[in-house]
Each structure stands twice: as C-alpha cells, then as structure tokens.
Design a protein around this motif. Structure first.
Motif, PDB file in Angstrom:
ATOM      1  N   GLY A 139      29.153  16.628  10.757  1.00  0.00           N
ATOM      2  CA  GLY A 139      27.759  16.323  10.423  1.00  0.00           C
ATOM      3  C   GLY A 139      27.166  15.099  11.108  1.00  0.00           C
ATOM      4  O   GLY A 139      26.017  14.742  10.819  1.00  0.00           O
ATOM      5  N   LEU A 140      27.927  14.475  11.999  1.00  0.00           N
ATOM      6  CA  LEU A 140      27.385  13.316  12.718  1.00  0.00           C
ATOM      7  C   LEU A 140      26.693  13.754  14.012  1.00  0.00           C
ATOM      8  O   LEU A 140      25.503  13.493  14.220  1.00  0.00           O
ATOM      9  N   ARG A 141      27.436  14.437  14.862  1.00  0.00           N
ATOM     10  CA  ARG A 141      26.828  14.887  16.127  1.00  0.00           C
ATOM     11  C   ARG A 141      25.648  15.810  15.882  1.00  0.00           C
ATOM     12  O   ARG A 141      24.658  15.785  16.628  1.00  0.00           O
TER      13      ARG A 141
ATOM     14  N   CYS B 273      28.167  20.626  13.484  1.00  0.00           N
ATOM     15  CA  CYS B 273      29.295  20.175  14.311  1.00  0.00           C
ATOM     16  C   CYS B 273      30.514  20.194  13.400  1.00  0.00           C
ATOM     17  O   CYS B 273      30.574  21.000  12.470  1.00  0.00           O
TER      18      CYS B 273
HETATM   19  O1  LIG Z   1      31.768  16.268  14.088  1.00  0.00           O
HETATM   20  S1  LIG Z   1      31.326  14.882  13.918  1.00  0.00           S
HETATM   21  O2  LIG Z   1      30.370  14.507  14.936  1.00  0.00           O
HETATM   22  O3  LIG Z   1      30.790  14.659  12.573  1.00  0.00           O
HETATM   23  S2  LIG Z   1      32.843  13.742  14.134  1.00  0.00           S
END
Ligand SMILES: O=S(=O)([O-])[S-]
Length: 138
Positions: free
Chosen positions: A93-95, A90
């Motif tokens: 790196g969270l989603r 993403c």
């Molecule tokens: O792109 S994200 O989900 O890391 S904010």
C-alpha cells in the motif's frame, strides 16, 4: 558528504494519501469483478511470480505507469483509455499511494488505491492465482 534527503518516503506517501482515495480491502472486494472497475497491479514482475496475482488485474510495473497512461506516449496501453474506476495496488500500500497520486495528477479518474495492498487482499481471502509458467523461447 552524505546526501540530505529533505522529504522522505513516509512524507511522500502521507501527502499522496491526503489527496488520493485509499480504500480498505472490504471496499476493494465490493468493487472487484465489476465491469466498470479496473484493478491495476503495480508490483514488480518478480513479486507476481513469487506471490501470485489477482485474477483480472492489469499488471503495470510502476516504472512504466506514466508512459502507459498517457495516450500521447508511444507506450500507451488501451487499459488506461477505458472509462473505469482504477484501483491501484502493490504489495503493502505504499507504492500504490504514489502511483495513484501520479495517475490522478495525470487526469485519470476515478482513482483509488488499496490500503495494505496485495498482502491485505490475500489475508482477507481475496481471489488470487499463480502466474502461469513462462513459455520457453521459440
Ligand atoms: O508494496 S509496498 O510499496 O507497500 S513496500
């Protein structure tokens, strides 16, 4: 009365990272371009329009993920029926941690996600390209 959120996004991401392989950009660059590897970009289309994309990455908006992976779904995509290593990313790196967890739980394998996402990829000099301009409606 305000809602009481009992599990925040950070905990969800940490739980996902505990069970999904998180790869750094060096490892991702090793994997990139291999026949047996499919990069999957789960960002929103507006992010691709704004920031560009990774050439060859399959764009799967996160909202469609489960429906595009499951061959029993009317929305199933052939890209997810391949015997490949799927590398989700993403923006940051969270989603992709959450997406990779869902994909892994559905049985897709092997699955990884890119630590730092597209931002880290681009900062490390990974291949990018602008999105082609939209064709005007016929
Ligand atoms: O792109 S994200 O989900 O890391 S904010």
């Amino acid at each position: 009365m305000p809602q009481q959120i009992t599990k925040g996004y950070r905990q969800l991401v940490d739980e996902a990272n505990a069970i999904v392989e998180e790869i750094d950009v060096d490892r991702a660059r090793d994997l990139y371009g291999r026949e047996d590897v499919q990069f999957v970009d789960i960002r929103d289309i507006r992010e691709l329009e704004r920031e560009g994309r990774v050439p060859g990455a399959f764009h799967c908006p996160r909202g469609m993920l489960e429906f595009w992976i499951d061959p029993a779904s009317p929305y199933a995509k052939p890209q997810f029926q391949q015997d490949k290593h799927f590398v989700f990313f993403c923006a940051g790196g969270l989603r992709s941690a959450l997406a990779a967890r869902a994909a892994q739980e559905m049985g897709l394998k092997p699955v990884s996600h890119l630590k730092g996402g597209y931002g880290a990829w681009r900062a490390a000099g990974g291949a990018t390209e602008p999105l082609p301009p939209k064709r005007p409606p016929a």
